[in-house]
Each structure stands twice: as C-alpha cells, then as structure tokens.
Design a protein around this motif. Structure first.
Motif, PDB file in Angstrom:
ATOM      1  N   TYR A 224       0.839  -1.196   0.000  1.00  0.00           N
ATOM      2  CA  TYR A 224       0.000   0.000   0.000  1.00  0.00           C
ATOM      3  C   TYR A 224       0.875   1.247   0.000  1.00  0.00           C
ATOM      4  O   TYR A 224       1.971   1.260   0.570  1.00  0.00           O
TER       5      TYR A 224
ATOM      6  N   TRP B 165       2.816  -4.275   4.314  1.00  0.00           N
ATOM      7  CA  TRP B 165       1.553  -5.006   4.445  1.00  0.00           C
ATOM      8  C   TRP B 165       1.669  -6.359   3.760  1.00  0.00           C
ATOM      9  O   TRP B 165       2.191  -6.471   2.658  1.00  0.00           O
ATOM     10  N   ASP B 166       1.183  -7.395   4.431  1.00  0.00           N
ATOM     11  CA  ASP B 166       1.050  -8.736   3.874  1.00  0.00           C
ATOM     12  C   ASP B 166       2.388  -9.286   3.379  1.00  0.00           C
ATOM     13  O   ASP B 166       2.486  -9.789   2.266  1.00  0.00           O
TER      14      ASP B 166
END
Length: 212
Positions: free
Chosen positions: A56, A72-73
């Motif tokens: 992101y 993120w992730d």
C-alpha cells in the motif's frame, strides 16, 4: 484518482538523470520513507509483491503531499538466510520505483545512509535487535496461534486445495514454535551479514576498509 501516481511513474520511467528530475521525484515521494521501506522488504527478501499485490501507498491530497509506503502482507519473507530478491522488477510497483531510483546518485547516497543506520551498530536490522523485536512480537501471539490453527488448520486440506501440497494441519507445537526457534537461532543471527553482502554485490553498499 491516480494522477499523482501516474506523474511519479512517468518521471521515474523516463529516467532520473539530473538534480531537477530528482527534485520532482522527491516532491511526489517521501524518499527517506521509501528507502526504509525497500530496505526492510529486501532484508526480509519479499517474494510476493508486484504491481497489483501486497503493498500500500498513500498521500495527502489537500494540500498535496508525498507518497509514503506501508508494509503489508509480507508473509513470503524471512525464508532463507541467503535469499536475494533485489532484481525483481514490475511496472507500477515499489520494486520498479527502486530499480529506477537506484540509478540516481542522490538516492544511492540516501539508501547507503539508511543501510548504515539500520544494519550497523545498534540499528534495528542488526541481529540482536531484529531477533529481540521478533521474539517479543511472537510471544504476544503464542496463545492466539492456537485459535488461529483451529480456525485455519484444516482449511487447505479439507476445503481449499490450492496449488501446492502437502496440505498439513498446522499446529502450534509442531509448526509455529519450531519456526520461531529457526528464526531466532538461525535466520536473524546470519541474515544481516548475508544481506550486506547482497547489497555490496548490487553496488549499493561498500563497507569502510582500513589498510595498514
């Protein structure tokens, strides 16, 4: 909208070849945040991000601000000590920005400074600090992993056989805790030095050497 994003990539894809272009880039991108973001992802050897997956970025619209990237992730990280993902490139992705920016002297100097800050001395990516931070985070999840295993443990085996097997029923004592020990006693103690060697091969880092 994607107007500012499009401008940023139009600039970097054309080449960051002089100080004026660098100023345009740094007006649209928080370059220090980006250097840290990429350093962390390359340290962990992220193996699962492209133009459409698992990252992101955001910016203030009014008044206009710089893009900042958010981790993120990152589940495909911290795998093998010697993993090197630094050659990956995909347009409209963080790796593409890096591949283009690393040709600019301004960014190379900034990136090397962030390497010194985070990977040497008492930096956050040195073996003891990285391991200690991970140990504390893992401890907060140790009990919750039991519930997580109960929720997802049979999912791949019984309901959603995706692409790869074997489809094990993951358990805390058999899988989670041994992996924590591998990371604490094998990965983190060795990864920083291995990563610095990767950066040196890439021409992005050179240790100071003294000759007598």
């Amino acid at each position: 909208d994607t107007n500012a994003w499009g401008r940023l990539f139009a600039i970097v894809n054309a080449g960051v070849t002089n100080a004026a272009i660098w100023q345009q880039v740094s007006g649209l991108l928080d370059v220090t945040n980006f250097a840290d973001y990429m350093l962390l992802n390359y340290y962990g050897a992220n193996a699962d991000w492209d133009h459409a997956s698992n990252w992101y970025a955001g910016r203030r619209r009014d008044p206009p601000g710089q893009y900042q990237f958010l981790v993120w992730d990152g589940e495909r990280t911290l795998e093998q000590v010697t993993d090197d993902r630094m050659d990956f490139d995909d347009d409209q992705s963080p790796p593409r920005l890096f591949q283009k920016l690393k040709t600019a002297g301004e960014f190379r100097s900034l990136f090397a400074a962030r390497v010194r800050r985070h990977c040497l001395g008492d930096g956050v990516l040195t073996p003891p600090r990285a391991a200690d931070r991970f140990r504390k985070l893992a401890a907060t999840l140790d009990l919750a992993i039991v519930a997580e295993s109960a929720r997802w443990g049979n999912y791949r085996n019984d309901f959603h056989r995706y692409k790869e097997g074997p489809y094990e029923r993951y358990k805390r004592n058999d899988h989670w805790r041994p992996e924590i020990q591998r990371l604490l006693h094998v990965y983190f103690p060795q990864r920083t030095d291995a990563f610095l060697q990767i950066l040196e091969r890439q021409g992005l880092w050179s240790p100071v050497r003294r000759f007598n």
